[in-house]
Write a protein that holds these residues in place. Structure first.
Motif, short mmCIF file in Angstrom:
data_model
loop_
_atom_site.label_atom_id
_atom_site.label_comp_id
_atom_site.label_asym_id
_atom_site.label_seq_id
_atom_site.Cartn_x
_atom_site.Cartn_y
_atom_site.Cartn_z
N ILE A 12 0.75 -1.14 0.03
CA ILE A 12 0.12 0.07 -0.15
C ILE A 12 1.10 1.24 -0.06
CG2 ILE A 12 -1.63 1.19 1.50
CD1 ILE A 12 -2.90 -0.97 0.33
N PHE A 13 1.77 1.24 0.91
CA PHE A 13 2.78 2.40 0.87
C PHE A 13 3.78 2.40 -0.23
CE2 PHE A 13 1.21 2.64 5.17
CZ PHE A 13 1.15 3.71 5.65
N GLU A 14 4.33 1.49 -0.86
CA GLU A 14 5.22 1.28 -1.81
C GLU A 14 4.39 1.40 -3.02
OE1 GLU A 14 7.84 -1.74 -1.23
OE2 GLU A 14 8.66 -1.16 0.84
N LEU A 16 -4.70 9.47 -0.85
CA LEU A 16 -4.38 9.83 0.80
C LEU A 16 -3.08 9.61 1.08
CD1 LEU A 16 -6.90 6.96 1.82
CD2 LEU A 16 -7.38 9.17 1.93
N LEU A 17 -2.33 8.97 0.42
CA LEU A 17 -0.66 8.87 0.72
C LEU A 17 -0.17 10.28 0.36
CD1 LEU A 17 0.13 5.31 -0.64
CD2 LEU A 17 0.26 6.13 1.78
N ARG A 18 -0.75 10.97 -0.98
CA ARG A 18 -0.14 12.41 -1.11
C ARG A 18 -0.39 13.42 -0.14
NH1 ARG A 18 -2.21 11.04 -6.63
NH2 ARG A 18 -0.44 10.33 -7.77
N ALA A 19 -1.44 12.90 0.48
CA ALA A 19 -1.88 14.21 1.60
C ALA A 19 -1.24 13.93 2.84
CB ALA A 19 -3.61 13.96 1.92
N ILE A 20 -0.45 12.78 3.13
CA ILE A 20 0.30 12.81 4.20
C ILE A 20 1.68 13.98 4.50
CG2 ILE A 20 1.71 11.38 5.78
CD1 ILE A 20 0.10 8.88 4.60
N PRO A 21 1.63 14.73 5.22
CA PRO A 21 2.63 15.76 5.24
C PRO A 21 4.05 15.12 5.20
CG PRO A 21 1.16 16.40 6.92
CD PRO A 21 0.61 14.97 6.41
N PRO A 55 8.53 21.37 1.21
CA PRO A 55 8.04 22.70 1.86
C PRO A 55 6.63 22.61 2.18
CG PRO A 55 8.62 22.68 -0.71
CD PRO A 55 8.98 21.36 -0.17
N ILE A 56 6.24 23.52 3.09
CA ILE A 56 4.77 23.83 3.71
C ILE A 56 3.73 23.84 2.48
CG2 ILE A 56 3.15 25.01 4.93
CD1 ILE A 56 5.54 25.11 6.81
N ASP A 57 4.23 24.63 1.47
CA ASP A 57 3.35 25.08 0.04
C ASP A 57 2.97 23.93 -0.60
OD1 ASP A 57 5.70 25.05 -1.07
OD2 ASP A 57 5.75 26.99 -1.64
N THR A 58 3.44 22.77 -0.22
CA THR A 58 3.42 21.61 -1.30
C THR A 58 2.26 20.58 -0.78
OG1 THR A 58 5.03 20.32 -0.45
CG2 THR A 58 5.59 21.68 -2.37
N LEU A 59 1.73 21.03 0.35
CA LEU A 59 0.71 20.18 1.00
C LEU A 59 -0.63 19.89 0.01
CD1 LEU A 59 0.32 21.63 4.72
CD2 LEU A 59 1.46 19.39 3.99
N GLN A 60 -0.82 18.57 -0.11
CA GLN A 60 -1.90 18.33 -1.24
C GLN A 60 -3.10 17.51 -0.26
OE1 GLN A 60 -0.62 16.04 -4.48
NE2 GLN A 60 1.67 16.25 -4.14
#
Length: 317
Positions: free
Chosen positions: A240-242, A252-257, A262-267
């Protein structure tokens, strides 16, 4: 035979506005000693699956399918029969320890009445069992905390008491519904380590219900991803992670900080969750999916090879 086998489970709730389709044709198995995670955003049906396995759904719930525990269908059991397996065979750790504990009862009584009800233990035998389980969940100075009330414990200690309540009869399956909600990251790690130790020492199967994929990593062997009450993907947690195979899992995985970004790339995943008042006739994620094609809006994809998606993995963005 699987310890718990859920087959084609559907859960609807009758409301004044119509029928809410909370869980849609969910199937999975839990083996003895296995750790399975059920993840998804709020409203995806995670907690309702756990409550149905405990026979604790609201009175307006309508169910179909099977929930087989040791071959017995929980959905067909009487309340009396359910009371015999709750806590003794299947136990649940609820989200909020303050709502799970009686503020007017001392901890010794809250834990003791469970073994008194299910095993008939009283007096010194009951107290010994209570102290043993409090030691097992690492409550410091347990002997002198027996007369304490819930408000006299910290949030992390209250969560340990709730875990002790689930463990006190040595069940074979624990349903842990957001066991680390509202806890800081240090206490969260302690609780997850505790559950891991309990599973190793007692061989208890654990279903971990969470919206936090970070909690799942390194704890569960397999992960089930829910969206709109439907299984989107099931695979080994490492996979799931790889190499996530469904667009929703990838979102969901892209949304994990990530501390490296950089902070401005939070999705985030654009759009809104599906309207579960409507019967599901197409992929529920299609309106929010960056990889959706026309067929996704009219076809309900089956769960095949661990994923419910019409597009090949290699075509996903």
């Amino acid at each position: 035979m699987s310890l718990l086998s859920i087959r084609n489970l559907n859960i609807q709730f009758a409301t004044n506005d119509g029928m809410v389709h909370a869980v849609n044709d969910v199937s999975f198995d839990i083996q003895k000693g296995q750790k399975l995670a059920i993840v998804g955003e709020s409203g995806s049906g995670k907690s309702q699956i756990a409550l149905s396995a405990m026979g604790l759904l609201a009175k307006n719930a309508r169910t179909s399918g099977e929930i087989l525990f040791d071959g017995q269908d929980i959905l067909k059991m009487s309340t009396r029969a359910l009371n015999k397996i709750r806590t003794r065979e299947i136990a649940m750790i609820f989200q909020d320890p303050m709502s799970s504990l009686n503020p007017y009862m001392r901890i010794e009584r809250q834990l003791g009445e469970i073994v008194e009800l299910h095993e008939g233990l009283k007096g010194s035998a009951q107290r010994k069992r209570v102290l043993d389980v409090m030691d097992a969940v690492q409550i410091p100075d347990a002997k002198n905390r027996l007369k304490s009330y819930p408000h006299e414990f910290s949030g992390g200690m209250r969560q340990r008491i709730v875990i002790a309540m689930a463990l006190i009869c040595n069940p074979r399956l624990i349903l842990a519904d957001e066991p680390t909600t509202a806890l800081d990251v240090t206490v969260q790690a302690q609780i997850m380590n505790l559950l891991d130790e309990i599973q190793r020492d007692m061989g208890t199967a654990i279903v971990l219900i969470t919206h936090d994929l970070g909690v799942v990593a390194g704890f569960c062997e397999e992960t089930l991803v829910l969206y709109g009450g439907k299984v989107m993907e099931r695979a080994k947690t490492e996979q799931i992670f790889e190499a996530p195979a469904h667009p929703y899992t990838r979102g969901l995985l892209r949304a994990i900080p990530n501390l490296a970004d950089p902070i401005d790339t939070l999705q985030s995943i654009p759009g809104s969750p599906p309207n579960q008042m409507l019967e599901m006739v197409a992929c529920p994620f299609a309106p929010r999916c960056p990889d959706a094609i026309e067929a996704c809006t009219s076809t309900l994809p089956p769960l095949e090879n661990g994923r419910a998606c019409l597009r090949p993995v290699e075509e996903l963005s």
